[in-house]
Write an enzyme that holds these catalytic residues in place. Sequence first.
Site, PDB file in Angstrom:
ATOM      1  CD1 TRP A  77      45.212  36.558  41.680  1.00  0.00           C
ATOM      2  CD2 TRP A  77      45.488  38.753  41.393  1.00  0.00           C
ATOM      3  NE1 TRP A  77      44.624  36.902  40.479  1.00  0.00           N
ATOM      4  CE2 TRP A  77      44.780  38.242  40.289  1.00  0.00           C
ATOM      5  CE3 TRP A  77      45.781  40.127  41.425  1.00  0.00           C
ATOM      6  CZ2 TRP A  77      44.371  39.054  39.229  1.00  0.00           C
ATOM      7  CZ3 TRP A  77      45.367  40.923  40.372  1.00  0.00           C
ATOM      8  CH2 TRP A  77      44.667  40.387  39.291  1.00  0.00           C
ATOM      9  CD  GLU A  96      46.829  45.970  30.948  1.00  0.00           C
ATOM     10  OE1 GLU A  96      47.612  45.032  30.715  1.00  0.00           O
ATOM     11  OE2 GLU A  96      45.741  45.797  31.512  1.00  0.00           O
ATOM     12  CG  ASP A 129      54.239  39.061  42.938  1.00  0.00           C
ATOM     13  OD1 ASP A 129      55.025  38.357  43.616  1.00  0.00           O
ATOM     14  OD2 ASP A 129      54.003  40.253  43.193  1.00  0.00           O
ATOM     15  CG  ASP A 151      42.965  54.575  37.326  1.00  0.00           C
ATOM     16  OD1 ASP A 151      42.966  53.328  37.263  1.00  0.00           O
ATOM     17  OD2 ASP A 151      43.093  55.312  36.324  1.00  0.00           O
ATOM     18  CG  LEU A 157      39.385  49.018  32.398  1.00  0.00           C
ATOM     19  CD1 LEU A 157      38.267  48.041  32.700  1.00  0.00           C
ATOM     20  CD2 LEU A 157      39.965  49.602  33.678  1.00  0.00           C
ATOM     21  CB  THR A 179      44.117  51.306  32.585  1.00  0.00           C
ATOM     22  OG1 THR A 179      42.951  51.371  33.406  1.00  0.00           O
ATOM     23  CG2 THR A 179      44.012  50.086  31.674  1.00  0.00           C
ATOM     24  CG  HIS A 195      47.395  40.261  37.387  1.00  0.00           C
ATOM     25  ND1 HIS A 195      46.755  39.461  36.465  1.00  0.00           N
ATOM     26  CD2 HIS A 195      47.240  41.540  36.934  1.00  0.00           C
ATOM     27  CE1 HIS A 195      46.226  40.211  35.507  1.00  0.00           C
ATOM     28  NE2 HIS A 195      46.514  41.480  35.775  1.00  0.00           N
TER      29      HIS A 195
END
Length: 316
Positions: A239, A228, A247, A288, A187, A224, A237
């Site tokens: 995780w 970004e 993170d 989303d 994406l 998205t 991220h």
Amino acid sequence: MKKLIFSAFSLMLLFSCSNDENANGTQDTAATEAHHRGCASHEIHERQLRENPLLAQKMAEIEQITDRAIAEGRIVNGVLEIPVVFNVLYRTASENISLAQLQSQIDVLNEDFQGINADYNSSNPYNSVRGALNVRFVLDNVVRKSTTKTSWGTRDAMKNSRQGGINPTSPTTKLNYWVCTIGGGILGYAQFPGGSSATDGVVVDSRYTGRVGTATAPFNLGRTATHEVGHWMNLRHIWGDATCGSDLVADTPTHNAPNSGVPAVGHRSTCSGQPLEMYMNYMDYTDDRGMYMFSSGQASRMAAIFSTSGPRSSFR
């Protein structure tokens, strides 16, 4: 809650999810509609680390600056305005998305980063640590270029005019946002602070940019780009790109892996203590409509890069 661990930083730098690419940087497979979020920032950063031995030290220095800026509490004075340049690469009319669709993306970024999005007040166990950033995104310019490429891959070809792309505009003072078909189920992806200015910015597929026009469900609300740009502002991220990883933010819980779709209320991690996951966080992989907040710690981390000694201080 996990503790920010500086020493772990070099093992998990940047975020991305990428498929194999051929030598000229295009995807071997045709672009297909994505049903699961694919972000290629982490893998791309790891490639940049391999190609540039000095980048790891530069990123470590950025972490030290970030820690100091957060501790001192002197981050950004007033509202920080971030001009956005959209670089649109299109082969078909549908890829040449409208100005209205691009403006809708600017609107989403302002809502999400300022914490004024309509779903910001959704009730969840992490309401007390919701965070916002005092920034304003402004549409600065739109550069359009016709192309014959069906997909661009993740080796930054879209950022280089010699490879058929569009060179960035003033990347030290403007956020460059390339709109193109990436391919391979990706994406979007971003470059973290500290990388080359020649490739700095974010890349997002036209079908997942904005919330009108060709925006395609389940990634049709402009999140998205929120994800970004979070990377571009130095967020990992959630995780930590590892099983039960970090993170580098103190007020986010440990996740065992990325989430997809929209998790059921009360979803817990399999990590130690089985913490309730912050699956509504923009830096997860949910649809989303399932993501709607940054944490306060994430907001402080993002603000730190714009401090007078931060890696994006030129935006002040």
